[in-house]
Design a protein around this motif. Structure first.
Motif, PDB file in Angstrom:
ATOM      1  N   ARG A 297       0.867  -1.126   0.094  1.00 36.15           N
ATOM      2  CA  ARG A 297      -0.112   0.005  -0.020  1.00 36.15           C
ATOM      3  C   ARG A 297       1.052   1.124   0.110  1.00 36.15           C
ATOM      4  NH1 ARG A 297      -3.836  -3.444   1.998  1.00 36.15           N
ATOM      5  NH2 ARG A 297      -5.923  -2.920   1.779  1.00 36.15           N
ATOM      6  N   VAL A 298       1.888   1.173   0.660  1.00 37.77           N
ATOM      7  CA  VAL A 298       2.782   2.256   0.835  1.00 37.77           C
ATOM      8  C   VAL A 298       3.589   2.594  -0.662  1.00 37.77           C
ATOM      9  CG1 VAL A 298       5.134   3.251   1.658  1.00 37.77           C
ATOM     10  CG2 VAL A 298       3.484   2.049   3.250  1.00 37.77           C
ATOM     11  N   LEU A 299       3.783   1.423  -1.404  1.00 38.01           N
ATOM     12  CA  LEU A 299       4.506   1.622  -2.608  1.00 38.01           C
ATOM     13  C   LEU A 299       3.477   2.355  -3.463  1.00 38.01           C
ATOM     14  CD1 LEU A 299       6.490  -1.748  -2.732  1.00 38.01           C
ATOM     15  CD2 LEU A 299       7.328   0.545  -2.127  1.00 38.01           C
ATOM     16  N   ARG A 300       2.278   1.578  -3.512  1.00 36.81           N
ATOM     17  CA  ARG A 300       1.195   2.266  -4.376  1.00 36.81           C
ATOM     18  C   ARG A 300       0.969   3.861  -4.094  1.00 36.81           C
ATOM     19  NH1 ARG A 300      -2.668   0.452  -7.843  1.00 36.81           N
ATOM     20  NH2 ARG A 300      -2.326  -1.891  -7.127  1.00 36.81           N
ATOM     21  N   ARG A 301       0.933   4.170  -3.032  1.00 41.31           N
ATOM     22  CA  ARG A 301       0.699   5.507  -2.567  1.00 41.31           C
ATOM     23  C   ARG A 301       1.972   6.370  -3.129  1.00 41.31           C
ATOM     24  NH1 ARG A 301       0.788  10.154  -1.569  1.00 41.31           N
ATOM     25  NH2 ARG A 301       0.308  11.137   0.332  1.00 41.31           N
ATOM     26  N   ALA A 302       3.130   5.777  -3.181  1.00 44.72           N
ATOM     27  CA  ALA A 302       4.302   6.438  -3.342  1.00 44.72           C
ATOM     28  C   ALA A 302       4.257   6.408  -5.021  1.00 44.72           C
ATOM     29  CB  ALA A 302       5.509   5.588  -3.269  1.00 44.72           C
ATOM     30  N   ALA A 303       3.879   5.754  -5.819  1.00 46.33           N
ATOM     31  CA  ALA A 303       3.860   5.659  -7.413  1.00 46.33           C
ATOM     32  C   ALA A 303       2.969   6.702  -7.581  1.00 46.33           C
ATOM     33  CB  ALA A 303       3.514   4.346  -7.669  1.00 46.33           C
ATOM     34  N   VAL A 304       1.685   6.910  -7.086  1.00 45.15           N
ATOM     35  CA  VAL A 304       0.573   7.758  -7.489  1.00 45.15           C
ATOM     36  C   VAL A 304       1.268   9.022  -7.071  1.00 45.15           C
ATOM     37  CG1 VAL A 304      -1.741   8.617  -6.735  1.00 45.15           C
ATOM     38  CG2 VAL A 304      -0.956   6.405  -7.310  1.00 45.15           C
ATOM     39  N   ALA A 305       2.085   9.230  -6.005  1.00 41.14           N
ATOM     40  CA  ALA A 305       2.505  10.621  -5.637  1.00 41.14           C
ATOM     41  C   ALA A 305       3.590  10.935  -6.426  1.00 41.14           C
ATOM     42  CB  ALA A 305       3.054  10.589  -4.089  1.00 41.14           C
ATOM     43  N   GLY A 307       3.604  10.509  -9.745  1.00 43.80           N
ATOM     44  CA  GLY A 307       3.018  10.858 -11.144  1.00 43.80           C
ATOM     45  C   GLY A 307       2.179   9.736 -11.848  1.00 43.80           C
ATOM     46  N   SER A 308       2.337   8.666 -11.194  1.00 43.51           N
ATOM     47  CA  SER A 308       1.471   7.444 -11.978  1.00 43.51           C
ATOM     48  C   SER A 308       0.053   7.535 -11.716  1.00 43.51           C
ATOM     49  CB  SER A 308       2.190   6.151 -11.406  1.00 43.51           C
ATOM     50  OG  SER A 308       3.216   5.804 -11.971  1.00 43.51           O
ATOM     51  N   PRO A 309      -0.885   7.599 -12.915  1.00 42.23           N
ATOM     52  CA  PRO A 309      -2.297   7.686 -12.478  1.00 42.23           C
ATOM     53  C   PRO A 309      -2.744   6.389 -11.583  1.00 42.23           C
ATOM     54  CG  PRO A 309      -1.763   8.053 -14.811  1.00 42.23           C
ATOM     55  CD  PRO A 309      -0.466   7.705 -14.003  1.00 42.23           C
ATOM     56  N   ALA A 310      -3.408   6.813 -10.458  1.00 44.04           N
ATOM     57  CA  ALA A 310      -4.051   5.800  -9.729  1.00 44.04           C
ATOM     58  C   ALA A 310      -4.582   4.334 -10.560  1.00 44.04           C
ATOM     59  CB  ALA A 310      -4.962   6.238  -8.462  1.00 44.04           C
ATOM     60  N   GLY A 311      -5.421   4.627 -11.395  1.00 46.62           N
ATOM     61  CA  GLY A 311      -6.063   3.709 -12.271  1.00 46.62           C
ATOM     62  C   GLY A 311      -5.222   2.786 -13.110  1.00 46.62           C
ATOM     63  N   ASP A 335      10.106   0.402 -14.365  1.00 42.04           N
ATOM     64  CA  ASP A 335       9.254   1.456 -15.152  1.00 42.04           C
ATOM     65  C   ASP A 335       7.741   1.153 -14.583  1.00 42.04           C
ATOM     66  OD1 ASP A 335      11.043   2.603 -16.511  1.00 42.04           O
ATOM     67  OD2 ASP A 335      11.077   0.898 -18.000  1.00 42.04           O
ATOM     68  N   LEU A 336       7.188   2.510 -14.337  1.00 41.41           N
ATOM     69  CA  LEU A 336       5.681   2.587 -13.899  1.00 41.41           C
ATOM     70  C   LEU A 336       5.179   3.372 -15.105  1.00 41.41           C
ATOM     71  CD1 LEU A 336       6.273   3.112 -10.087  1.00 41.41           C
ATOM     72  CD2 LEU A 336       5.622   1.049 -11.274  1.00 41.41           C
ATOM     73  N   PRO A 337       3.732   3.570 -15.047  1.00 41.60           N
ATOM     74  CA  PRO A 337       3.042   4.277 -15.869  1.00 41.60           C
ATOM     75  C   PRO A 337       3.309   5.867 -15.688  1.00 41.60           C
ATOM     76  CG  PRO A 337       1.503   2.708 -14.762  1.00 41.60           C
ATOM     77  CD  PRO A 337       2.926   2.569 -13.950  1.00 41.60           C
TER      78      PRO A 337
END
Length: 356
Positions: A297-305, A307-311, A335-337
């Motif tokens: 969950r922390v990593l998802r939060r970090a990815a969105v913060a 600049g990766s779109p949550a969806g 690599d992330l979105p």
């Protein structure tokens, strides 16, 4: 003699949902004219003035079928009968992003939020029932998208309140019948092209037939339990995210101080001390010992913060980043979105947009 039991149930649910709103404030009912929203609108018109509130009505014309404008006008005309003022029909343009169901939902919510802001409303009431909740849980289960998806819809989320989540669709229909209201049956609610309709018309009846009655109620109960778990894990993850960021900043400051002491300022970035303002830096030591459900969950939060779109951030993305923490072998970045990359450097996990 009191009201019909179904009417009493709906009114009781609405009364509870309105509790806590500031006296004199406006609550708007999002009404399509179907049984669920019509029962909700009638209850809001009854309960709001008794609790010191005003109640109005919004209906959204998606323009997706012939006669939609006339149906919206019919719903608006009902408002005065139900004691709701103001009452407005909102015409929207439905795009194509995410498929027809998602696009219509996005357009609808954008219109409701815009109208609520313009009218100064404190809340928008939505007519989702226990049956809708059960359908949502099944759809989340089919997607395999985790506890948060299985938690379904919340009774209260920001501007929105869903008073009827504990009541069945049969209850709202009975309430309408008792009040002499004639609900509109949207043809789209019986169109098997839509996934939710297939769940409603085919999947749930099979489950009820094979497993016995009460499946919808059990699924809604599961949603409540999953929501409690997901809320607790999300709160833990948010705290861990902040702690890992602060630990990374402190490590960067210490690296810069050490570099200054050694009169080697050009070593500071290599040590992890030079983060761009938009970069997300997390101390690996703060994350490594967390349970996987919290860490990811922390990593998802970090990815969105970063600049990766949550969806667009999938479970596969998060698992790949997680391996930078749990299976570190000096591997390259992930690599992330939206051009975000996650890399591990000197005990720090950094998520940042690629230059250019």
């Amino acid at each position: 003699m009191g009201p019909h039991p179904a009417v009493a149930d709906v009114r009781r649910a609405v009364r509870a949902a309105l509790a806590g709103l500031p006296s004199g404030s406006l609550a708007l009912v999002a009404a399509s004219g179907g049984a669920d929203s019509l029962a909700l609108a009638a209850a809001a018109g009854f309960e709001a003035p008794r609790t010191g509130l005003a109640a109005g009505l919004l209906t959204v014309d998606h323009g997706l079928q012939e006669g939609s404008a006339a149906q919206a006008a019919t719903v608006v005309r009902l408002a005065s009968r139900l004691g709701l003022d103001p009452a407005e029909a909102l015409r929207v343009e439905v795009g194509r992003t995410g498929g027809p169901e998602a696009a219509a939902r996005d357009a609808r919510y954008a219109a409701l939020e815009g109208a609520a802001e313009r009218l100064g409303a404190a809340a928008v009431l939505l007519g989702h029932t226990r049956d809708d909740q059960a359908e949502t849980v099944l759809l989340g289960l089919a997607r395999g998208s985790g506890t948060r998806s299985l938690s379904g819809m919340s009774a209260e989320s920001g501007l929105y309140r869903r008073p009827l989540l504990e009541l069945s669709r049969a209850t709202t229909r009975a309430a309408c019948a008792a009040l002499g209201l004639d609900p509109w049956d949207d043809p789209h609610n019986a169109d098997p092209r839509f996934t939710r309709v297939r769940v409603r018309e085919r999947v749930l009846p099979v489950l009820e037939g094979e497993l016995g009655p009460g499946v919808a109620e059990a699924l809604a109960r599961t949603a409540r339990q999953c929501r409690e778990d997901a809320d607790a894990l999300d709160a833990w993850a948010e705290s861990a995210f902040a702690s890992a960021q602060e630990a990374a900043r402190e490590a960067a400051r210490e690296a810069a101080r050490e570099a200054a002491r050694e009169a080697a300022q050009d070593a500071a970035p290599e040590a992890g001390g030079d983060f761009a303002h938009s970069d997300i830096a997390l101390a690996v030591a703060e994350l490594a010992g967390l349970p996987g459900a919290v860490r990811r969950r922390v990593l998802r939060r970090a990815a969105v913060a970063a600049g990766s779109p949550a969806g667009s951030v999938s479970s596969a993305h998060i698992l790949a980043v997680d391996r930078l923490l749990t299976d570190w072998r000096g591997q390259r970045g992930i690599d992330l979105p939206a051009g975000v990359v996650a890399v591990r450097r000197y005990g720090t996990l950094i998520l940042a947009r690629k230059p250019g």
